[in-house]
Design a protein around this motif. Structure first.
Motif, PDB file in Angstrom:
ATOM      1  N   TYR A  75       0.815  -1.221   0.000  1.00 48.35           N
ATOM      2  CA  TYR A  75       0.000   0.000   0.000  1.00 48.35           C
ATOM      3  C   TYR A  75       0.849   1.271   0.000  1.00 48.35           C
ATOM      4  CZ  TYR A  75      -3.715  -3.256   1.209  1.00 48.35           C
ATOM      5  OH  TYR A  75      -4.602  -4.304   1.209  1.00 48.35           O
ATOM      6  N   SER A  76       2.135   1.161  -0.218  1.00 50.70           N
ATOM      7  CA  SER A  76       3.021   2.333  -0.120  1.00 50.70           C
ATOM      8  C   SER A  76       2.634   3.454  -1.083  1.00 50.70           C
ATOM      9  CB  SER A  76       4.475   1.924  -0.332  1.00 50.70           C
ATOM     10  OG  SER A  76       4.655   1.399  -1.638  1.00 50.70           O
ATOM     11  N   ASN A  77       2.048   3.125  -2.234  1.00 50.05           N
ATOM     12  CA  ASN A  77       1.650   4.170  -3.189  1.00 50.05           C
ATOM     13  C   ASN A  77       0.406   4.927  -2.745  1.00 50.05           C
ATOM     14  OD1 ASN A  77       3.785   3.625  -4.867  1.00 50.05           O
ATOM     15  ND2 ASN A  77       2.625   2.263  -6.199  1.00 50.05           N
ATOM     16  N   VAL A  78      -0.281   4.425  -1.734  1.00 53.41           N
ATOM     17  CA  VAL A  78      -1.462   5.114  -1.204  1.00 53.41           C
ATOM     18  C   VAL A  78      -1.028   6.216  -0.239  1.00 53.41           C
ATOM     19  CG1 VAL A  78      -3.584   4.839   0.138  1.00 53.41           C
ATOM     20  CG2 VAL A  78      -2.882   3.041  -1.443  1.00 53.41           C
ATOM     21  N   LEU A  79       0.066   5.959   0.480  1.00 56.66           N
ATOM     22  CA  LEU A  79       0.551   6.904   1.487  1.00 56.66           C
ATOM     23  C   LEU A  79       1.038   8.191   0.832  1.00 56.66           C
ATOM     24  CD1 LEU A  79       2.600   4.424   3.679  1.00 56.66           C
ATOM     25  CD2 LEU A  79       0.190   5.053   3.893  1.00 56.66           C
ATOM     26  N   HIS A  80       0.641   9.292   1.408  1.00 54.39           N
ATOM     27  CA  HIS A  80       1.054  10.637   0.977  1.00 54.39           C
ATOM     28  C   HIS A  80       0.580  10.988  -0.432  1.00 54.39           C
ATOM     29  CE1 HIS A  80       3.271  10.808   4.662  1.00 54.39           C
ATOM     30  NE2 HIS A  80       3.883   9.685   4.344  1.00 54.39           N
TER      31      HIS A  80
END
Length: 193
Positions: free
Chosen positions: A97-102
């Motif tokens: 889910y790193s692309n959802v953060l920020h």
């Protein structure tokens, strides 16, 4: 409970988690709405349908292009705030889910959730986007930064004048030192020093 009441119960924790983890409050709230049917279907206070082992439930999953009813385990929470917090932790600590953060755009964040496999529904992102737009949830993505209070120089000078009068009316040396210190602090707070 009205839809607005449901939303406003989630806003404080969704915004706090947005500050901490960078997950848009609008997306968090939209997921809670979609996954729980506005809070009407949240067994174990699980607003997001997060899988776990605490309770078994019937759910639908899209498998090989067909909707299939299965029984699966789901997490249980003491309250909705704990559910929102666990959802944020799940997204923040799972690399997929790193692309959802920020992500500052709710449309992109919604599509990234779907791309990362949050749900099997191929319309998941579109449903989130419709909820966000239909309920104007982006209003909760704008958080005023907390700033220190800046006193106006006029107000500071009025208070200093009162302190000066008190300073002149006393012979107590300690009180005079304190009045002087307070006047200096007021000058700093109003940007005069």
């Amino acid at each position: 409970m009205s839809k607005e009441s449901f939303i406003y119960q989630l806003v404080p924790v969704a915004q706090a988690d947005m500050r901490e983890f960078g997950i848009l409050a609008s997306v968090t709230i939209a997921q809670a709405i979609l996954e729980s049917g506005w809070g009407r279907s949240a067994p174990g206070n699980n607003l997001f349908g997060i899988k776990g082992r605490r309770q078994q439930q019937v759910t639908k999953e899209l498998i090989s292009g067909k909707w299939i009813q299965i029984v699966d385990g789901f997490r249980v929470y003491d309250n909705w705030s704990d559910s929102v917090r666990d959802h944020s932790l799940l997204l923040a600590h799972n690399p997929r889910y790193s692309n959802v953060l920020h992500e500052r755009g709710y449309r992109c964040a919604s599509r990234e959730l779907q791309r990362a496999g949050y749900a099997t529904d191929p319309q998941y992102a579109d449903k989130l986007i419709r909820i966000i737009e239909g309920s104007e949830l982006t209003r909760f993505d704008q958080i005023e930064e907390e700033r220190g209070y800046m006193m106006s120089s006029d107000d500071a000078n009025k208070i200093i004048n009162f302190l000066s009068a008190a300073w002149m009316s006393t012979e107590d040396a300690e009180a005079r030192v304190e009045f002087h210190r307070l006047a200096d602090e007021l000058r700093k707070a109003s940007g005069q020093q």
